[in-house]
Enzyme design. Structure first.
Site: not given
Lengths: 498, 449
Positions: A272, A346
């Site tokens: 990020k 996920r």
């Protein structure tokens, strides 16, 4: 955290007096006594301040006379109800927390509303100050006991007891989410779950060896870049079986809550940007909410069988980290091509949801996760995204959310979105691109809801926009919100304890 | 594009590729073909086993026709009239330009009027598609307005307001957006009287003929797609044409603000404060959020000029709605649950799907300005910009707002790379059939009140 005391009304000799007042109020009871003791200063003061009892309105009258150091009026709106009473209590808290003692004149409220008001004050009183070593005593709240004067203190106390357990769960979740990531890593977070054993929750911790043997390939892939080992914690509260209601609740299976617990998310190799990365300590807020909800249910001895499962990992870039392009084999047997290592939540949920279904055969599953930035772009910070394969469950969740002020907004699912996950070399990719990013994430998770043996009601709450608040609101001080704890507790209380 | 009805085939027509739908309870036309809904296979013609969606079946059938087919026959003798027309419609929407379809049927009387309506709607879709596909230099606001003038021949009233009249009337927001371009803005108002004496439904469509972003310039990559930033206005125009051609009894109007968002010496700037037609002042934060500005004035005008029963606006408004819903559903916002429900139902019926999104108190708060009545959008990353835009628009409906719905169709104007069968080809004309179905279901009953 202040003690809450319910007593019969007697005018306090000192400190603060809180007056929850509805629109069109006339001073009565303690308020009237105090007004008389101050020679009418309270009525005059409220008039001069333009206080009408509207929702969200509050005003402080300093040293109005008598022995009181301040009187705080908070508005209940036209017709006092549960959320309004909570909000009034929350609004009162910062106005009286500088006093050592405060009394709420709640005789005008029934027991449930008096309890709700105290609950609201307590929720607002949360602060995370464990790492402030130089804060002066003056800056800390002084209020240690909030006394609520009620005409039926017994009933109010009884109504408050379960709320107090819920507040404990909320505070636990807020603590977990607020903790810095060097302090709270998977192993430590799992250890903190152990504390739920005191409440009667069975806690089982799966370490890397067990996870490997079981085949949690997707979760382990995420964890492999970090020096911190992953954990999966299984928490079981057997409130229905214990109450001898095993036949009713047990046959249908327990309710199951699953949380994403990425204790820090750097993004991994798909790293990020630096700006704002510190926020990624709250990437375990879904797990925090599940743990908090289990604590709440056990704390109030809920008559339900509930299981909470959290997948705890740290997502780090390193020489051992998972690469974009890697293919992992999930617990379900399905293979996943990892396109973006920052879509790790996920992958964790995929294995934990599959495990939850196989092991517990639950009556439904709800997962909570700070899953996508896209849900913030879609909805903002007022609603969490609600995805579900079951209209009934979705409706119950949405109603519970509205009732406790943790709002949900239903988002779509559908085959058209699922197609975005097609991989050229594996069963699926872990990202579907920017368009409909939260929807394709939900579609990914849905592929791990096993419906081969019949319908499996499932809902996924994307709480990326609601897990952390940048502003104070009535019952939620800025910082970790514990979004989901009250909602899950309410869902169970409304529908699954009968 | 043509749809013709036939009760028997001549030898030439009989030789054309044939679409041959059948039902589960009928014997399959190809002996080895099992009934699976949605399958289509080519042999002499196309055999299709449609699922519940006849329109999708038609689209699927066209997709497997041999390449270069310009003329085909739909053997609809086993279908009910509405099924036959739905399938023909699906086929024609999916087909390449100039495609001709003969509908072979048993001569039911019900078919002719259905077919007439289908042709009307198809013409509307084609108009919207042509307008949307036109490049920015070929479709300036002036040219767009001129092309809309041609709708007069179908009985639609057309009024065009140029720069001078817009200035006199106080369209501050529309003018500000158009200021940077050498092609000045226009406001086009279309009126279809219908036969019902009732306040009209007013459609409002964003018509940015090309969107550079203005001073807040868009990145070069992909900018060419911004020729379609008038897809909302095009859809409204297409819907008006469809209603006129099928002689709808409902009174409907369209208010279309047309402008080019260019960057020039006179362009409006971030930080500018604009006085809109409503009187509200707006602080400009991002010149690339221009759509909501032109819509603001158009909405104010629509409410003032028509006192409408309902207002529906369509706009390729935000990238945020694409992040939220992708290319499969448009975002639906509004203030009226029955209208929203009718739109959703119409969308499901014609396959132009919508999904409701919220306008919350926090979204309105985010638009508070320190210097004007409101800000045009919020700055910073990860903003719920589609919700903000809708919250912004809701401020321009006047003191007692009519029922209003806002459709953010940014994800639907152009073709996604992975277009599923059954979706319209690019540029889609999204919204025409939806609006037509909305009018048919909700505004054509003279006794509805």
């Amino acid at each position: 955290m202040p003690d809450i005391l319910f007593v019969k009304p007697t005018l306090p000799r000192a400190g603060a007096l809180v007056l929850p007042l509805a629109e069109g109020f006339t001073l009565s009871g303690l308020a009237k006594e105090a007004d008389e003791a101050t020679g009418g200063a309270i009525a005059r003061g409220l008039e001069a301040a333009g206080f009408k009892g509207r929702k969200g309105q509050s005003c402080t009258l300093w040293a109005p006379g008598g022995h009181l150091s301040r009187v705080v009026a908070v508005g209940l709106g036209a017709a006092p109800e549960e959320r309004g009473a909570e909000a009034a209590g929350g609004a009162a808290w910062p106005l009286v927390s500088g006093e050592p003692e405060a009394m709420v004149a709640a005789e005008g409220l029934n027991a449930a509303l008096a309890a709700a008001l105290a609950f609201g004050a307590r929720l607002r009183s949360y602060r995370f100050d464990r790492y402030r070593t130089k804060e002066s005593a003056e800056d800390k709240p002084k209020l240690v006991r909030l006394t609520v004067a009620s005409t039926e203190p017994e009933a109010a106390r009884a109504a408050h007891a379960p709320l107090s357990a819920v507040a404990d769960g909320v505070f636990l979740a807020r603590d977990l989410v607020s903790e810095p990531p060097n302090v709270l890593f998977p192993e430590e977070m799992a250890e903190r779950c152990r504390k739920l054993e005191k409440l009667g929750v069975e806690v089982e911790i799966l370490g890397p060896k067990a996870l490997k043997e079981l085949g949690f390939g997707a979760l382990l892939g995420v964890a492999q870049g970090s020096a911190r080992e992953p954990r999966v914690v299984v928490m079981q509260w057997k409130g229905a079986s214990k109450a001898g209601k095993g036949d009713g609740n047990g046959k249908a299976g327990p309710v199951a809550f699953i949380g994403k617990g990425v204790t820090f998310d750097t993004g991994g190799i798909s790293i990020k940007p630096a700006a704002g990365m510190e926020d990624m300590k709250f990437d375990m807020a879904g797990a925090g909410a599940v743990i908090g909800a289990m604590a709440a249910l056990a704390g109030r001895r809920a008559k339900v069988d509930a299981v909470g499962l959290v997948g705890l990992v740290e997502n780090m870039p390193s020489g051992t980290a998972q690469r974009p392009g890697d293919v992992v084999k999930s617990l379900s047997g399905q293979t996943v091509e990892v396109i973006n290592t920052d879509a790790e939540g996920r992958l964790v949920l995929a294995d934990v949801l599959w495990y939850a279904r196989e092991r517990f055969r639950p009556r439904f599953m709800v997962d909570l996760a700070t899953l996508t930035g896209a849900i913030i772009v879609a909805l903002g910070h007022e609603h969490a995204g609600l995805f579900s394969n079951d209209d009934d469950l979705a409706q119950k969740l949405a109603a519970a959310g509205t009732a406790v002020g943790e709002a949900l907004w239903r988002m779509p699912l559908g085959e058209a979105y699922d197609k975005a996950l097609k991989s050229d070399i594996a069963d699926m990719k872990n990202v579907g691109g920017r368009p409909g990013g939260s929807v394709t994430a939900a579609q990914f998770i849905q592929r791990f809801i096993d419906t081969r043996e019949g319908p499996m009601p499932w809902a996924h709450l994307d709480i990326a926009g609601t897990a952390w608040a940048t502003k104070d609101s009535a019952t939620v001080p800025k910082g970790a919100t514990a979004f989901g704890v009250r909602l899950l507790d309410r869902l169970v209380a409304e529908h699954y304890e009968g | 594009m043509r749809l013709r009805l036939r009760t028997h085939l001549g030898p030439k027509a009989a030789a054309r590729p044939r679409l041959l739908p059948w039902r589960a309870d009928h014997p399959p036309p190809l002996p080895d073909m099992p009934f699976t809904p949605g399958t289509a296979r080519w042999r002499e013609g196309v055999a299709i086993a449609p699922g519940p969606e006849w329109r999708q079946a038609g689209a699927a059938a066209v997709a497997v026709l041999p390449e270069g087919t310009r003329h085909a026959v739909l053997d609809a003798r086993a279908l009910r009239p509405e099924e036959a027309v739905a399938m023909a419609m699906g086929a024609l929407l999916q087909a390449p330009r100039g495609f001709r379809l003969d509908l072979w049927h048993r001569g039911e009387d019900a078919l002719a009027p259905l077919c007439r309506d289908a042709r009307a709607v198809l013409k509307g879709v084609l108009l919207a598609r042509r307008l949307t596909a036109a490049p920015g230099n070929a479709l300036t606001p002036k040219i767009f307005a001129r092309r809309l003038r041609r709708l007069e021949r179908h009985g639609i009233g057309v009024q065009v307001l140029g720069r001078r009249r817009l200035r006199a009337a106080g369209f501050g927001a529309l003018l500000a957006v158009g200021e940077g371009s050498a092609n000045p803005p226009r406001l086009v108002v279309l009126r279809w009287r219908g036969r019902i004496a009732a306040p009209p439904l007013v459609l409002v469509g964003k018509g940015i003929t090309f969107d550079t972003g203005g001073l807040c310039l868009k990145p070069a990559a992909g900018m060419e797609a911004m020729r379609a930033d008038m897809a909302g206005a095009a859809a409204c125009a297409g819907a008006m044409l469809a209603l006129a051609l099928r002689d709808s009894p409902a009174p409907v109007a369209a208010v279309l603000p047309l402008a080019e968002n260019a960057l020039g010496a006179a362009a409006y700037r971030p930080g500018d404060i604009i006085t809109t037609l409503s009187g509200l002042t707006v602080e400009v934060v991002d010149t690339d959020a221009e759509g909501r500005l032109v819509l603001a004035d158009a909405l104010t005008y629509a409410v003032r000029a028509f006192r409408p029963e309902a207002v529906v606006d369509l706009a390729t408004l935000t990238g945020a709605v694409v992040t939220a819903l992708g290319h499969h559903r448009a975002g639906l916002f509004g203030n009226d649950a029955p209208l929203a429900a009718a739109l959703c139902a119409a969308g499901e019926a014609v396959g132009e799907r919508l999904w409701p999104l919220p306008i919350g108190a926090a979204h309105r708060r985010d638009l508070e300005s320190g210097i004007a009545d409101l800000r045009q959008c919020a700055s910073g990353r990860l903003q719920p910009d589609a919700c903000h835009a809708a919250a912004f628009l809701s401020a321009f409906l006047g003191g007692s707002p009519p029922a209003w719905a806002h459709l953010d169709i940014a994800g639907m104007a152009e073709e996604p790379a992975d277009r599923p069968p059954g979706a319209a080809p690019a540029p889609g004309g999204f919204g025409v059939r939806l609006l037509d179905a909305l009018v048919a279901s909700r505004f054509e009953d003279p006794h509805r009140r």
